[in-house]
Design an enzyme around this catalytic site. Sequence first.
Site, PDB file in Angstrom:
ATOM      1  N   GLN A  18       0.757  -1.145   0.048  1.00 55.57           N
ATOM      2  CA  GLN A  18       0.137  -0.220   0.083  1.00 55.57           C
ATOM      3  C   GLN A  18       0.681   1.377   0.086  1.00 55.57           C
ATOM      4  OE1 GLN A  18      -2.768  -1.624   3.316  1.00 55.57           O
ATOM      5  NE2 GLN A  18      -4.090  -0.513   2.270  1.00 55.57           N
ATOM      6  N   ARG A  75       3.871   0.054  12.981  1.00 58.33           N
ATOM      7  CA  ARG A  75       3.550  -1.441  12.464  1.00 58.33           C
ATOM      8  C   ARG A  75       3.817  -1.276  10.869  1.00 58.33           C
ATOM      9  NH1 ARG A  75      -1.814  -3.971  11.110  1.00 58.33           N
ATOM     10  NH2 ARG A  75      -1.156  -5.923  10.477  1.00 58.33           N
ATOM     11  N   HIS A 120       1.154  -9.290   4.508  1.00 60.41           N
ATOM     12  CA  HIS A 120      -0.030  -8.479   4.646  1.00 60.41           C
ATOM     13  C   HIS A 120      -0.243  -8.400   3.151  1.00 60.41           C
ATOM     14  CE1 HIS A 120      -1.933  -4.560   6.450  1.00 60.41           C
ATOM     15  NE2 HIS A 120      -2.690  -4.909   5.189  1.00 60.41           N
ATOM     16  N   ASN A 165      -1.702 -10.863   8.463  1.00 54.69           N
ATOM     17  CA  ASN A 165      -2.856  -9.725   8.464  1.00 54.69           C
ATOM     18  C   ASN A 165      -3.964 -10.024   8.049  1.00 54.69           C
ATOM     19  OD1 ASN A 165      -3.340  -6.717   9.261  1.00 54.69           O
ATOM     20  ND2 ASN A 165      -4.084  -7.168   7.087  1.00 54.69           N
ATOM     21  N   GLU A 166      -5.110 -10.385   8.892  1.00 53.94           N
ATOM     22  CA  GLU A 166      -6.383 -10.648   8.573  1.00 53.94           C
ATOM     23  C   GLU A 166      -6.651 -11.918   7.659  1.00 53.94           C
ATOM     24  OE1 GLU A 166      -7.987  -7.053   6.828  1.00 53.94           O
ATOM     25  OE2 GLU A 166      -8.011  -5.873   8.901  1.00 53.94           O
ATOM     26  N   ASN A 295      -7.811  -6.023  14.423  1.00 54.08           N
ATOM     27  CA  ASN A 295      -8.193  -4.724  13.379  1.00 54.08           C
ATOM     28  C   ASN A 295      -9.616  -4.765  13.602  1.00 54.08           C
ATOM     29  OD1 ASN A 295      -5.342  -4.931  12.704  1.00 54.08           O
ATOM     30  ND2 ASN A 295      -5.963  -5.408  10.845  1.00 54.08           N
ATOM     31  N   TYR A 297     -13.013  -2.046  12.468  1.00 57.08           N
ATOM     32  CA  TYR A 297     -13.646  -0.785  11.747  1.00 57.08           C
ATOM     33  C   TYR A 297     -14.887  -0.372  11.859  1.00 57.08           C
ATOM     34  CZ  TYR A 297      -8.999  -0.623   9.274  1.00 57.08           C
ATOM     35  OH  TYR A 297      -7.777  -0.378   9.194  1.00 57.08           O
ATOM     36  N   GLU A 368      -5.215  -2.263  13.997  1.00 55.44           N
ATOM     37  CA  GLU A 368      -5.605  -1.098  13.129  1.00 55.44           C
ATOM     38  C   GLU A 368      -6.953  -0.733  13.449  1.00 55.44           C
ATOM     39  OE1 GLU A 368      -6.165  -2.436   9.023  1.00 55.44           O
ATOM     40  OE2 GLU A 368      -4.037  -3.481   9.019  1.00 55.44           O
ATOM     41  N   TRP A 414      -4.859   3.175  11.728  1.00 56.40           N
ATOM     42  CA  TRP A 414      -4.751   3.128  10.434  1.00 56.40           C
ATOM     43  C   TRP A 414      -5.304   4.369   9.443  1.00 56.40           C
ATOM     44  CZ3 TRP A 414      -2.209  -0.785   7.448  1.00 56.40           C
ATOM     45  CH2 TRP A 414      -2.354  -0.599   6.032  1.00 56.40           C
ATOM     46  N   GLU A 421      -5.594   1.824  -1.211  1.00 56.56           N
ATOM     47  CA  GLU A 421      -6.566   1.128  -0.722  1.00 56.56           C
ATOM     48  C   GLU A 421      -7.160  -0.067  -1.441  1.00 56.56           C
ATOM     49  OE1 GLU A 421      -7.386   0.803   2.432  1.00 56.56           O
ATOM     50  OE2 GLU A 421      -9.183  -0.430   2.082  1.00 56.56           O
ATOM     51  N   TRP A 422      -6.293  -1.151  -1.891  1.00 61.12           N
ATOM     52  CA  TRP A 422      -6.789  -2.158  -2.268  1.00 61.12           C
ATOM     53  C   TRP A 422      -7.773  -1.873  -3.805  1.00 61.12           C
ATOM     54  CZ3 TRP A 422      -2.855  -4.921  -0.942  1.00 61.12           C
ATOM     55  CH2 TRP A 422      -2.405  -4.725   0.233  1.00 61.12           C
ATOM     56  N   PHE A 430      -7.239   7.150   4.045  1.00 55.75           N
ATOM     57  CA  PHE A 430      -7.529   6.503   5.487  1.00 55.75           C
ATOM     58  C   PHE A 430      -6.409   7.185   6.280  1.00 55.75           C
ATOM     59  CE2 PHE A 430     -10.029   3.013   4.041  1.00 55.75           C
ATOM     60  CZ  PHE A 430     -10.484   2.760   4.938  1.00 55.75           C
TER      61      PHE A 430
HETATM   62  C1  GAL Z   1      -7.709  -3.440   6.482  1.00 58.59           C
HETATM   63  C2  GAL Z   1      -6.312  -3.915   6.117  1.00 58.59           C
HETATM   64  C3  GAL Z   1      -5.780  -2.557   5.571  1.00 58.59           C
HETATM   65  C4  GAL Z   1      -6.279  -1.359   5.261  1.00 58.59           C
HETATM   66  C5  GAL Z   1      -7.615  -1.286   5.974  1.00 58.59           C
HETATM   67  C6  GAL Z   1      -8.605  -0.125   5.598  1.00 58.59           C
HETATM   68  O1  GAL Z   1      -8.465  -4.788   6.288  1.00 58.59           O
HETATM   69  O2  GAL Z   1      -5.733  -4.521   6.793  1.00 58.59           O
HETATM   70  O3  GAL Z   1      -4.553  -3.057   4.682  1.00 58.59           O
HETATM   71  O4  GAL Z   1      -6.837  -1.411   3.863  1.00 58.59           O
HETATM   72  O5  GAL Z   1      -8.427  -2.440   6.032  1.00 58.59           O
HETATM   73  O6  GAL Z   1      -9.471  -0.713   4.520  1.00 58.59           O
END
Ligand code: GAL
Length: 458
Positions: A18, A75, A120, A165-166, A295, A297, A368, A414, A421-422, A430
């Site tokens: 990223q 991190r 990751h 990660n995740e 993590n 959100y 995160e 984060w 962002e993928w 972010f």
């Molecule tokens: C997480 C991920 C991060 C970042 C974040 C926000 O799932 O580990 O790389 O993209 O979401 O979408």
Amino acid sequence: MLQFPKDFLWGTATSSYQIEGANKTDGKGPSIWDAFCQIPGKISNNENGDTACDHYHKVVEDVQMMKALNIKAYRFSISWPRILPDGKVTKINEKGIDFYNHLIDTLLKNEITPWVTLYHWDLPLALQLEYDGWTGEKISDLFADYADLCFSRFGDRVKNWITINEPWVVAILGYGQGVFAPGRISNIEPYVAGHQLLLAHAKAVQVFRTKYQPTQGGQIGITNNCDWREPASDSDADKKAATRALEFFLGWFADPIYKGDYPKCMKERLGERLPAFTPEEKTMLLHSSDFFGLNHYTTMYAAEASGNLGKTNTYGNGGMSEDQDVILSSDPKWEYTSMRWAVVPWGCRKLLQWIANRYDNPPIYITENGCSYNDNLENGICADEKRTAFFKGYLTECNAAIQQGVNLKGYFIWSLMDNFEWASGYSKRFGIHYVDFETLERTPKDSARWYAELIANQ
Ligand code: GAL
């Protein structure tokens, strides 16, 4: 001003693909994300991580930016194909190793503790092609070899390791819904990939604990992601549905580590689609994390679906929601970020309490937490008051959880800066630093100043 325990760890997080850029530089091999970004339509605006924030060439500047934030820990992740271009330890790219040495040394010189994630999501493309990525049986051993190399080269200075990660995202978005690399769609493969990810974690931990931890010290764990699932009503059925949703989300990866096997409801509902662990594997997995990386959100309501999922379901088609048989919904009155994720701070507290209860109050690090908004930079100022409000809300609930006895030991925002962002490309910001993706200039947003002050006042 919020007050946290004196030894609370304040940090920010990023990941290699990223932010690093320099994707074909100094011998780095391609990853599955390099390949995935080439497929038209997969990424918003068909963007990619070729340049990203060009962190590869801006380490010194970026560490100064961290220093100004007063953070104690940073991190980041190591790009597997940057140090092993074809994924295997038979061919080491020393220039890639040099890059991480430079980053680690610069952090330490500035009294910032490195927290290093080994995976990751940027799997070496060669391993996808040769072994079918995370569905292949060889992958967990190859990951353990890669981890071994990282411990041996960086472990004299790195004392905090995160294996993966995740895994939920890798399995569901990568192998279920096909929206993340490697883009597969299946309702069987997510469970196969999830199984291999857990074994890879356990094998890497075994290497660390036998070869390195006894002499070098340090700690190792895994980072899982989970939203909170609030029962949609007081009915028993909805309460059970919410628990089931949490078991399918977090229990899937945390139960094997804290209880030695998958949750019962997953075994019952998935039958043969869920691989089984051998007794040796169960032993290897049990207690394989020194801390609970989380993590977090957002939050959704959960209701019993009784087979009537229909179109109301967010995570439709791809294994997950049909299997758990839960209807997810949101409250339109909630605040939403530009990802359309609801801002529900109390969900964070409830999730922390759920983890503490279910897993015997482990030390938890939120590795995160953050939000994306449509930020603007005007005259050098990014007035992102919504982001600051988000952090205030979530940290207030984290603080309440600590008061109630949850063993929360640290918090990583984060993200340090806006980045790739993928599947959303650069459209979702972010960061607590604004990045101009034309000039690559970084500017602290107001939320960064607020965070620096919060940390200074502890
Ligand atoms: C997480 C991920 C991060 C970042 C974040 C926000 O799932 O580990 O790389 O993209 O979401 O979408």
